[in-house]
Design a protein around this motif. Structure first.
Motif, PDB file in Angstrom:
ATOM      1  N   LYS A  70     -21.487 -86.304  42.002  1.00 52.96           N
ATOM      2  CA  LYS A  70     -20.691 -85.170  42.488  1.00 52.96           C
ATOM      3  C   LYS A  70     -21.603 -84.107  43.082  1.00 52.96           C
ATOM      4  O   LYS A  70     -22.631 -83.771  42.509  1.00 52.96           O
TER       5      LYS A  70
ATOM      6  N   ASP B 158     -17.702 -81.013  46.141  1.00 46.46           N
ATOM      7  CA  ASP B 158     -16.728 -82.053  45.803  1.00 46.46           C
ATOM      8  C   ASP B 158     -15.700 -81.510  44.819  1.00 46.46           C
ATOM      9  O   ASP B 158     -16.051 -81.106  43.709  1.00 46.46           O
ATOM     10  N   ARG B 159     -14.453 -81.525  45.244  1.00 47.06           N
ATOM     11  CA  ARG B 159     -13.363 -81.033  44.401  1.00 47.06           C
ATOM     12  C   ARG B 159     -12.760 -82.185  43.613  1.00 47.06           C
ATOM     13  O   ARG B 159     -12.686 -83.324  44.104  1.00 47.06           O
ATOM     14  N   VAL B 160     -12.312 -81.892  42.419  1.00 47.62           N
ATOM     15  CA  VAL B 160     -11.734 -82.916  41.548  1.00 47.62           C
ATOM     16  C   VAL B 160     -10.573 -83.620  42.234  1.00 47.62           C
ATOM     17  O   VAL B 160     -10.461 -84.847  42.168  1.00 47.62           O
ATOM     18  N   ASP B 161      -9.714 -82.887  42.911  1.00 42.20           N
ATOM     19  CA  ASP B 161      -8.573 -83.506  43.595  1.00 42.20           C
ATOM     20  C   ASP B 161      -9.016 -84.496  44.663  1.00 42.20           C
ATOM     21  O   ASP B 161      -8.345 -85.500  44.900  1.00 42.20           O
TER      22      ASP B 161
ATOM     23  N   ILE C 129     -12.054 -86.240  44.738  1.00 41.37           N
ATOM     24  CA  ILE C 129     -12.735 -87.430  44.212  1.00 41.37           C
ATOM     25  C   ILE C 129     -11.799 -88.332  43.406  1.00 41.37           C
ATOM     26  O   ILE C 129     -12.097 -89.508  43.221  1.00 41.37           O
ATOM     27  N   ARG C 130     -10.655 -87.830  43.008  1.00 39.32           N
ATOM     28  CA  ARG C 130      -9.653 -88.680  42.337  1.00 39.32           C
ATOM     29  C   ARG C 130      -9.082 -89.722  43.284  1.00 39.32           C
ATOM     30  O   ARG C 130      -8.522 -90.723  42.845  1.00 39.32           O
TER      31      ARG C 130
ATOM     32  N   SER D  27     -16.151 -94.303  40.295  1.00 41.08           N
ATOM     33  CA  SER D  27     -16.391 -93.071  39.544  1.00 41.08           C
ATOM     34  C   SER D  27     -17.448 -92.229  40.258  1.00 41.08           C
ATOM     35  O   SER D  27     -18.341 -92.746  40.925  1.00 41.08           O
TER      36      SER D  27
ATOM     37  N   PRO E  42     -20.509 -86.559  37.315  1.00 44.72           N
ATOM     38  CA  PRO E  42     -20.528 -85.115  37.565  1.00 44.72           C
ATOM     39  C   PRO E  42     -21.916 -84.489  37.676  1.00 44.72           C
ATOM     40  O   PRO E  42     -22.044 -83.419  38.272  1.00 44.72           O
TER      41      PRO E  42
END
Length: 174
Positions: free
Chosen positions: A67, A71-74, A76-77, A82, A85
């Motif tokens: 990450k 990089d935003r969580v939304d 990379i989902r 994987s 982080p």
């Protein structure tokens, strides 16, 4: 082992396509992505991002990703692999590598004889010393070339993604 290493793609569709065309040519065993994958500073085009996600997901079985600071969580989902982080540690041909984006890099200031650090974040390529940087696929700084690294047989090659020419080389001690 054949490995393609890239960083700081920042949602640049044109150069994402060139990166994955290079992967098609080389058929790597691994792809290492060192962060800042999808966030594009210049455009927030959902359709462009979806195309890049499709490209990246085609290679998900062999991708290792870290990450980055943008990089935003939304985002990379959406990826089918994987995204670590903080950092990852791997071994290539018996040589130990720390993988990090670089914005939290103070942990890797001291490396032992058979250790190297692969990092991005600066958007500037570097093959000097033990901290190697592939530059930026999406937004280069300090030079004009959009770049990635290619590793094979104890050697790193800095690749210009416009024409896939080699613009730098570093050999490692076996």
């Amino acid at each position: 082992m054949k490995v393609v290493i890239a960083s700081d793609i920042h949602g640049n569709l044109e150069y994402s396509e060139k990166l994955y065309e290079f992967c098609e040519k080389k058929d790597p065993d691994k792809i290492i992505l060192l962060g800042d994958l999808l966030n594009n500073y210049y455009a927030s085009d959902y359709f462009v991002e979806e195309e890049i996600v499709k490209l990246m997901n085609r290679w998900s079985a062999i991708t290792i990703a870290i990450k980055g600071n943008t990089d935003r969580v939304d985002d990379i989902r959406k990826l089918n692999f994987s995204v670590n982080p903080l950092y990852e540690e791997i071994e290539l041909d018996g040589i130990h590598f720390y993988l990090t984006h670089g914005h939290l890099n103070d942990k890797y200031d001291y490396l032992f004889a058979n250790e190297y650090c692969l990092m991005g974040h600066t958007h500037r390529y570097n093959l000097e010393g033990k901290h190697l940087n592939p530059g930026s696929v999406g937004i280069p700084r300090g030079h004009k070339e959009h770049t990635c690294l290619y590793y094979e047989n104890y050697e790193f090659f800095l690749i210009n993604l416009d024409d896939y020419s080699i613009i730098g080389k570093k050999s490692l001690n076996k």
